[in-house]
Design a protein around this motif. Structure first.
Motif, short mmCIF file in Angstrom:
data_model
loop_
_atom_site.label_atom_id
_atom_site.label_comp_id
_atom_site.label_asym_id
_atom_site.label_seq_id
_atom_site.Cartn_x
_atom_site.Cartn_y
_atom_site.Cartn_z
N PRO A 194 136.95 61.55 58.89
CA PRO A 194 136.87 61.30 57.45
C PRO A 194 137.44 59.94 57.02
O PRO A 194 137.43 59.63 55.84
CB PRO A 194 137.73 62.43 56.89
N PHE A 195 137.91 59.15 57.99
CA PHE A 195 138.57 57.89 57.64
C PHE A 195 137.63 56.91 56.96
O PHE A 195 138.05 56.12 56.11
CB PHE A 195 139.18 57.26 58.90
N SER A 196 136.36 56.97 57.33
CA SER A 196 135.39 56.00 56.81
C SER A 196 134.66 56.49 55.56
O SER A 196 133.74 55.81 55.09
CB SER A 196 134.35 55.72 57.91
N ASP A 197 135.06 57.64 55.03
CA ASP A 197 134.29 58.27 53.96
C ASP A 197 134.71 57.90 52.54
O ASP A 197 134.26 58.52 51.58
CB ASP A 197 134.34 59.80 54.12
N GLY A 198 135.59 56.93 52.39
CA GLY A 198 135.95 56.48 51.06
C GLY A 198 136.93 57.36 50.31
O GLY A 198 137.13 57.17 49.10
N TRP A 199 137.60 58.27 50.99
CA TRP A 199 138.52 59.20 50.31
C TRP A 199 139.70 58.51 49.62
O TRP A 199 140.19 59.01 48.60
CB TRP A 199 139.02 60.25 51.29
N PRO A 200 140.20 57.36 50.11
CA PRO A 200 141.31 56.73 49.37
C PRO A 200 140.97 56.39 47.92
O PRO A 200 141.87 56.25 47.09
CB PRO A 200 141.59 55.46 50.19
N ASP A 201 139.68 56.25 47.61
CA ASP A 201 139.26 55.93 46.25
C ASP A 201 139.01 57.18 45.40
O ASP A 201 138.70 57.06 44.21
CB ASP A 201 137.99 55.07 46.26
N TRP A 202 139.14 58.34 46.01
CA TRP A 202 138.90 59.59 45.28
C TRP A 202 140.02 59.83 44.26
O TRP A 202 141.17 59.44 44.48
CB TRP A 202 138.85 60.76 46.27
N ARG A 203 139.67 60.51 43.15
CA ARG A 203 140.66 60.90 42.16
C ARG A 203 140.35 62.33 41.70
O ARG A 203 139.18 62.73 41.59
CB ARG A 203 140.64 59.95 40.94
N PRO A 204 141.38 63.13 41.38
CA PRO A 204 141.16 64.51 40.94
C PRO A 204 140.54 64.58 39.55
O PRO A 204 140.72 63.68 38.73
CB PRO A 204 142.57 65.11 40.96
#
Length: 226
Positions: A194-204
């Motif tokens: 999941p490292f490449s899936d853009g999760w750091p930019d996710w917000r709740p």
């Protein structure tokens, strides 16, 4: 806590986004559970279960029988002193947890205040097992911290070694955990999901409420899948 049956209002038996469930860990070398964290489902499908633990969530954590936090106990006796559990609040920013079906680790994302991404954290553990109200696992002590730039290093190798000395895992399990760790390192180096899936930019979703900790957080259900 809002619980649902196995289809959760979504297709193929997955939970719908916004569903509140429990993410729990069993006692190492013992009975029952010693960690329980209410989370909100972000995504749940054939590829990944993503769940958000909001700041201030009431959780269950292990402590020594006299109430001393586990991390304050010297390593030599950390796993042999009598323990109990207590309710507490998750401090700091929230945590996004990602688990791929059947994988012997989950990946957690941490942020600094203001949503500045801090790091990934690979938690080596038994593959998650589902039940109607959440997922269960057993933690395997050894972890990997991963920076935003892909750099990584092992975490808690001392605890992993002590757990073996104290009989909480035998040689076969320890080798299986090491092999899982090597597999995780390969995934990090390849920088795939999941490292490449853009999760750091996710917000709740701001409409989500903080899930409550249910009184029956430690009930032992029939598991329905891995």
């Amino acid at each position: 806590m809002r619980r649902v049956d196995r289809d959760g209002g979504a297709a193929a038996g997955f939970w719908a986004p916004g569903t509140q469930v429990l993410w729990r860990y069993r006692v190492n070398g013992g009975e029952g559970f010693h960690i329980a964290r209410p989370v909100t489902v972000v995504r749940d499908d054939e590829e990944v279960l993503a769940a958000w633990m909001a700041p201030g969530t009431e959780c269950v954590k292990p402590v020594l029988a006299d109430g001393t936090p586990v991390h304050r106990e010297p390593l030599a006796t950390r796993y042999t002193r009598p323990r109990t559990v207590q309710r507490d609040r998750w401090f700091g920013t929230g945590v996004l947890k990602l688990a791929r079906p059947g994988e012997p680790w989950s990946v957690w994302l941490f942020w600094e205040p203001g949503w500045r991404f801090k790091n990934f954290y690979v938690n080596l553990e038994e593959p998650l097992r589902r039940w109607a109200g959440g997922v269960d696992s057993t933690d395997h002590f050894l972890d990997i911290e991963v920076g935003p730039d892909g750099s990584w290093h092992w975490r808690d190798e001392d605890e992993f070694a002590q757990a073996q000395r104290d009989g909480l895992m035998d040689a076969a399990l320890a080798e299986r955990v090491r092999a899982a760790g090597r597999g995780a390192v390969e995934a990090i180096r390849a920088w795939g999901p999941p490292f490449s899936d853009g999760w750091p930019d996710w917000r709740p979703d701001p409409a989500w409420t903080v899930p409550p900790l249910p009184d029956d957080w430690d009930r032992t259900p029939a598991h329905v899948s891995s």
